[in-house]
Scaffold this motif. Structure first.
Motif, PDB file in Angstrom:
ATOM      1  N   PRO A 122    -115.930  44.291 -94.987  1.00 46.64           N
ATOM      2  CA  PRO A 122    -115.121  44.686 -95.187  1.00 46.64           C
ATOM      3  C   PRO A 122    -115.032  45.414 -93.614  1.00 46.64           C
ATOM      4  O   PRO A 122    -115.911  46.606 -93.361  1.00 46.64           O
ATOM      5  N   PRO A 123    -113.517  46.117 -93.695  1.00 45.32           N
ATOM      6  CA  PRO A 123    -113.343  46.775 -92.251  1.00 45.32           C
ATOM      7  C   PRO A 123    -113.522  47.937 -92.644  1.00 45.32           C
ATOM      8  O   PRO A 123    -113.792  48.724 -94.360  1.00 45.32           O
ATOM      9  N   ILE A 124    -113.517  48.708 -92.444  1.00 47.56           N
ATOM     10  CA  ILE A 124    -114.056  50.717 -92.273  1.00 47.56           C
ATOM     11  C   ILE A 124    -112.825  51.337 -92.428  1.00 47.56           C
ATOM     12  O   ILE A 124    -112.321  51.103 -91.271  1.00 47.56           O
ATOM     13  N   THR A 125    -112.137  52.162 -92.504  1.00 48.78           N
ATOM     14  CA  THR A 125    -111.400  53.184 -92.845  1.00 48.78           C
ATOM     15  C   THR A 125    -111.748  54.149 -91.380  1.00 48.78           C
ATOM     16  O   THR A 125    -112.537  54.968 -90.767  1.00 48.78           O
ATOM     17  N   LEU A 127    -123.285  48.328 -88.440  1.00 46.93           N
ATOM     18  CA  LEU A 127    -123.507  49.618 -88.980  1.00 46.93           C
ATOM     19  C   LEU A 127    -122.855  50.324 -90.999  1.00 46.93           C
ATOM     20  O   LEU A 127    -123.345  50.379 -91.339  1.00 46.93           O
ATOM     21  N   GLY A 128    -121.526  49.624 -90.965  1.00 46.52           N
ATOM     22  CA  GLY A 128    -120.962  50.383 -91.895  1.00 46.52           C
ATOM     23  C   GLY A 128    -120.114  51.568 -91.851  1.00 46.52           C
ATOM     24  O   GLY A 128    -119.800  51.439 -92.566  1.00 46.52           O
ATOM     25  N   LYS A 129    -120.196  52.116 -90.748  1.00 45.55           N
ATOM     26  CA  LYS A 129    -119.649  53.616 -90.590  1.00 45.55           C
ATOM     27  C   LYS A 129    -120.065  53.887 -88.523  1.00 45.55           C
ATOM     28  O   LYS A 129    -120.239  52.989 -87.500  1.00 45.55           O
ATOM     29  N   PHE A 130    -118.824  54.454 -88.692  1.00 41.31           N
ATOM     30  CA  PHE A 130    -118.902  54.628 -87.370  1.00 41.31           C
ATOM     31  C   PHE A 130    -119.876  55.827 -86.710  1.00 41.31           C
ATOM     32  O   PHE A 130    -120.137  57.245 -87.375  1.00 41.31           O
ATOM     33  N   PRO A 131    -120.857  55.377 -85.770  1.00 44.63           N
ATOM     34  CA  PRO A 131    -122.002  56.104 -85.072  1.00 44.63           C
ATOM     35  C   PRO A 131    -121.582  57.561 -84.618  1.00 44.63           C
ATOM     36  O   PRO A 131    -120.430  58.074 -84.406  1.00 44.63           O
ATOM     37  N   ILE A 132    -122.507  58.721 -84.873  1.00 42.30           N
ATOM     38  CA  ILE A 132    -121.946  60.070 -84.800  1.00 42.30           C
ATOM     39  C   ILE A 132    -122.104  59.762 -83.001  1.00 42.30           C
ATOM     40  O   ILE A 132    -123.047  58.937 -82.597  1.00 42.30           O
ATOM     41  N   GLY A 133    -120.713  60.837 -82.568  1.00 39.47           N
ATOM     42  CA  GLY A 133    -120.431  60.892 -81.334  1.00 39.47           C
ATOM     43  C   GLY A 133    -120.584  59.142 -81.221  1.00 39.47           C
ATOM     44  O   GLY A 133    -120.710  59.217 -79.120  1.00 39.47           O
TER      45      GLY A 133
END
Length: 464
Positions: free
Chosen positions: A364-367, A398-404
């Motif tokens: 699924p796409p990530i917001t 990863l299912g999310k934007f990595p920190i930094g």
């Protein structure tokens, strides 16, 4: 309605009739060689209404002169000719690099002749007398095979080098100007030089020029000049005949052959060796190529688009690029601004990549939240759209934007701080990519969308 002893049914005017299943072959050129005047005239009239160009000749020697003057997709060749026989000339054609189809026709055939024809490289073998439908069927099979061979070759290359963006995406004024320029240049046969940093989408612009041109139904063949060894580039572009060099156990058709009638895109043209630059200049001026090891030149009808991430005018001054080739390529030029100068395009591109890659990966796409949006806007994107795509793909996995994930090192300098130079930004980005692939320069070059040769040059300059 009457019947011809050679071609079957003819109408009152003497023209052959054929079933409606035979379509138009206006993009093809045919050469008919037969020493019988009646047969030449009849075949010429029968085929001229279906094909774009039909020429006739009474001997192999006359046919050879016509082959030197223009490109033919198919030759219909009589075996028994005055002087040089059809099979003898066919051997010469194949040896000198003629890749088109050849249909042999004869009134006197035995098993030995048929075997000799196939060994010489004949595509088909037809006995006289024959019906027009029989000949048209053979011609249709030849054209279908040639079309499928080119199409399969182009599709295999397209799958192997799948572009990250297949259309122009963006809402900036720079993109609007670029679309207008593409619409103006696409219908013309003019050579275009596309410039821009690595990852800005030079191949996307080249494909847009092709897709909006009269050649859109013909092949678009891209080649990365920096990714091919200097000793192989000539054979890759022009092809070679059997025995042209050690290890060439058979003939090879070059990329100009597969791009016939369409567009050849020379990416990283500035990486071409000087000797190859001279040969490319001659092709641009004379519209003819010579396969490696061949004694004859082959006419070609190909539009050339070129791209570079270097300043070619500087390469001209330093002696690394021919001035005459530069001026021949730079008839019209398109400069693609880097993504840091097109900040209005960052979010449309991110959304485009999100939709494209989520479908490819089956996730699924990530917001994209407001904080990430703002970080994307201020980041300078030294890797341009390629770097943005890699970030979106990594985040989807990863299912999310990595920190930094959008490094602040490339954000605009704060008041009182010295700005980071573009060279330093490029160096830091390349080092990060090299570190992410454990120093594998081939993989790093692929991710950066540059040739390994370019990466090696930069690393040597930085002494790393």
């Amino acid at each position: 309605m009457s019947t011809s002893p050679y071609l079957g049914q003819v109408d009152a005017s003497g023209m052959p009739t054929a079933s409606s299943e035979f379509g138009s072959w206006q993009q093809y050129a045919i050469l008919v060689i037969d020493d019988e005047g009646g047969m030449r005239n009849f075949l010429g009239r029968a085929l001229s209404s279906r094909c774009g160009a039909v020429k006739t000749a009474a001997s192999a020697e006359d046919g050879a002169r016509l082959v030197e003057e223009q490109h033919f997709d198919l030759i219909i060749l009589d075996v028994s000719l005055p002087g040089k026989s059809g099979i003898e000339w066919l051997h010469e054609l194949r040896h000198t690099g003629f890749y088109g189809d050849v249909i042999l026709i004869t009134a006197f055939a035995d098993m030995e002749t048929a075997i000799g024809a196939l060994r010489a490289g004949a595509t088909d073998f037809i006995l006289k007398p024959f019906r027009i439908d029989q000949l048209l069927n053979a011609i249709g099979r030849c054209f279908d095979r040639a079309h499928l061979a080119r199409e399969n070759f182009v599709l295999r290359r397209a799958m192997a080098e799948l572009s990250e963006v297949t259309e122009l995406v963006g809402e900036s004024s720079a993109m609007a100007e670029m679309r207008a320029m593409i619409n103006r240049l696409a219908p013309l046969p003019t050579t275009v030089l596309i410039s821009g940093e690595s990852g800005t989408g030079k191949e996307v612009v080249a494909r847009a020029l092709h897709n909006h041109s009269p050649r859109a139904s013909q092949p678009f063949v891209p080649v990365n000049c920096g990714a091919i060894a200097a000793e192989l580039i000539e054979s890759e572009l022009f092809g070679h005949v059997k025995g042209a060099f050690t290890g060439s156990i058979g003939e090879r058709k070059g990329l100009f052959f597969y791009a016939q009638g369409g567009t050849l895109f020379l990416d990283e043209v500035g990486e071409l060796p000087l000797a190859m630059q001279t040969k490319l200049l001659r092709v641009l001026e004379e519209k003819r190529i010579r396969p490696v090891g061949s004694e004859r030149e082959i006419p070609v009808d190909v539009r050339i688009l070129a791209a570079t991430n270097r300043k070619l005018s500087s390469a001209v001054h330093s002696g690394h690029f021919r001035a005459d080739l530069f001026y021949r390529l730079d008839v019209m030029s398109i400069l693609i601004p880097p993504l840091r100068e097109r900040r209005d395009d960052v979010l449309p591109l991110a959304r485009h990549f999100m939709g494209q890659l989520s479908a490819q990966l089956g996730v699924p796409p990530i917001t994209i939240c407001d904080d990430i949006m703002q970080a994307m806007r201020v980041y300078t994107w030294p890797g341009n759209a390629r770097e943005l795509r890699n970030l979106i793909e990594r985040s989807l996995i990863l299912g999310k934007f990595p920190i930094g994930c959008v490094s602040p090192v490339n954000a605009p300098a704060l008041p009182g701080q010295a700005p980071v130079t573009l060279e330093e930004v490029e160096k830091q980005h390349i080092l990060r990519v090299l570190d992410s692939v454990s120093g594998n320069k081939s993989e790093a070059a692929r991710l950066l969308d540059i040739s390994r040769k370019t990466l090696e040059r930069k690393c040597n300059a930085w002494q790393i």
